[in-house]
Write an enzyme that holds these catalytic residues in place. Structure first.
Site, PDB file in Angstrom:
ATOM      1  N   CYS A   7       0.867  -1.192   0.000  1.00  9.43           N
ATOM      2  CA  CYS A   7       0.000   0.000   0.000  1.00  9.43           C
ATOM      3  C   CYS A   7       0.896   1.233   0.000  1.00  9.43           C
ATOM      4  O   CYS A   7       2.076   1.147  -0.375  1.00  9.43           O
ATOM      5  CB  CYS A   7      -0.988  -0.022   1.162  1.00  9.43           C
ATOM      6  SG  CYS A   7      -0.254   0.032   2.813  1.00  9.43           S
ATOM      7  N   ARG A  13      -3.339  -0.527   5.537  1.00  8.21           N
ATOM      8  CA  ARG A  13      -3.967  -1.600   4.750  1.00  8.21           C
ATOM      9  C   ARG A  13      -3.078  -2.827   4.564  1.00  8.21           C
ATOM     10  O   ARG A  13      -3.510  -3.960   4.845  1.00  8.21           O
ATOM     11  CB  ARG A  13      -4.385  -1.060   3.369  1.00  8.21           C
ATOM     12  CG  ARG A  13      -5.492  -0.045   3.434  1.00  8.21           C
ATOM     13  CD  ARG A  13      -5.638   0.699   2.122  1.00  8.21           C
ATOM     14  NE  ARG A  13      -4.494   1.567   1.857  1.00  8.21           N
ATOM     15  CZ  ARG A  13      -4.294   2.247   0.734  1.00  8.21           C
ATOM     16  NH1 ARG A  13      -5.156   2.153  -0.251  1.00  8.21           N
ATOM     17  NH2 ARG A  13      -3.235   3.024   0.601  1.00  8.21           N
ATOM     18  N   ASP A 123      -8.106   3.919   1.324  1.00  6.61           N
ATOM     19  CA  ASP A 123      -7.150   4.283   2.369  1.00  6.61           C
ATOM     20  C   ASP A 123      -7.909   4.782   3.605  1.00  6.61           C
ATOM     21  O   ASP A 123      -8.603   5.800   3.535  1.00  6.61           O
ATOM     22  CB  ASP A 123      -6.238   5.383   1.822  1.00  6.61           C
ATOM     23  CG  ASP A 123      -5.029   5.583   2.693  1.00  6.61           C
ATOM     24  OD1 ASP A 123      -5.051   5.134   3.860  1.00  6.61           O
ATOM     25  OD2 ASP A 123      -4.055   6.182   2.211  1.00  6.61           O
TER      26      ASP A 123
HETATM   27  P1  4NP Z   1      -1.763   2.908   4.148  1.00  3.85           P
HETATM   28  O1  4NP Z   1      -2.327   4.306   4.704  1.00  3.85           O
HETATM   29  O2  4NP Z   1      -1.254   3.176   2.745  1.00  3.85           O
HETATM   30  O3  4NP Z   1      -2.970   2.012   4.116  1.00  3.85           O
HETATM   31  O4  4NP Z   1      -0.691   2.451   5.096  1.00  3.85           O
HETATM   32  C1  4NP Z   1      -1.531   5.464   4.775  1.00  3.85           C
HETATM   33  C2  4NP Z   1      -0.741   5.672   5.876  1.00  3.85           C
HETATM   34  C3  4NP Z   1       0.023   6.828   5.978  1.00  3.85           C
HETATM   35  C4  4NP Z   1      -0.018   7.755   4.953  1.00  3.85           C
HETATM   36  C5  4NP Z   1      -0.800   7.537   3.842  1.00  3.85           C
HETATM   37  C6  4NP Z   1      -1.557   6.374   3.752  1.00  3.85           C
HETATM   38  N1  4NP Z   1       0.754   8.946   5.045  1.00  3.85           N
HETATM   39  O5  4NP Z   1       0.612   9.825   4.169  1.00  3.85           O
HETATM   40  O6  4NP Z   1       1.564   9.095   5.980  1.00  3.85           O
END
Ligand code: 4NP
Length: 158
Positions: A7, A13, A123
């Site tokens: 991800c 995720r 997300d």
């Molecule tokens: P993930 O969610 O891709 O599902 O782990 C996110 C976690 C952190 C960030 C973006 C998406 N971020 O911009 O820090």
């Protein structure tokens, strides 16, 4: 089988996808190695988001020992298959992989349930706890399908 879940941040995720598929593979008696990574490096070294840890735990899956890392192009050599959570992850992995990109080894996770539709696991990072439960349900159903398809293929070759 070595499978990588990818991800953006590797804290919401894909840690859930890693934990859920590893758990289901173990229950099915499959010697699979499931890991995860993020296209971004902001959270490298960190444990999963506390709400991902909580929702996994409520479902009997412990992901608290996982630590985030960034995707590297060599992952295409070290894994049999890579599942990404959304189309932007797919494009980012493609850009990061250069000549090691291998289209036969990568797909969106929800294409296992809805082939060719390119549906996203959304997300949950900016939302509340209910978003993490919805994401868990999507990942759970997709991982059931992955195991089911694999065991059907094994039976067909016997
Ligand atoms: P993930 O969610 O891709 O599902 O782990 C996110 C976690 C952190 C960030 C973006 C998406 N971020 O911009 O820090």
């Amino acid at each position: 089988m070595r499978i990588l879940m990818v991800c953006l941040g590797n804290i919401c995720r894909s840690p859930l996808a890693e934990g859920v598929l590893q758990h289901k593979a173990g229950k099915a008696g499959l010697q699979w190695s499931v890991e995860s990574a993020g296209t971004g490096a902001w959270h490298a070294g960190e444990p999963p988001h506390h709400l991902s840890i909580k929702v996994a735990k409520l479902n009997g899956v412990d992901i608290s020992n996982q630590r985030a890392r960034q995707f590297v192009k060599e992952d295409f050599l070290n894994y049999d298959f890579i599942y990404v959570m959304d189309s932007s992850n797919y494009v980012d992995v493609k850009h990061m992989s250069g000549t090691l990109w291998n289209e036969a080894k990568i797909d969106l996770l929800l294409n296992t349930l809805y082939p060719g539709e390119n549906r996203a696991v959304p997300d949950p990072w900016y939302g509340k706890e209910d978003g993490y439960h919805k994401v868990y349900e999507m990942i759970d159903a997709a991982c059931d399908r992955i195991i089911q398809k694999h065991t059907q293929e094994i039976r067909a070759t016997k």
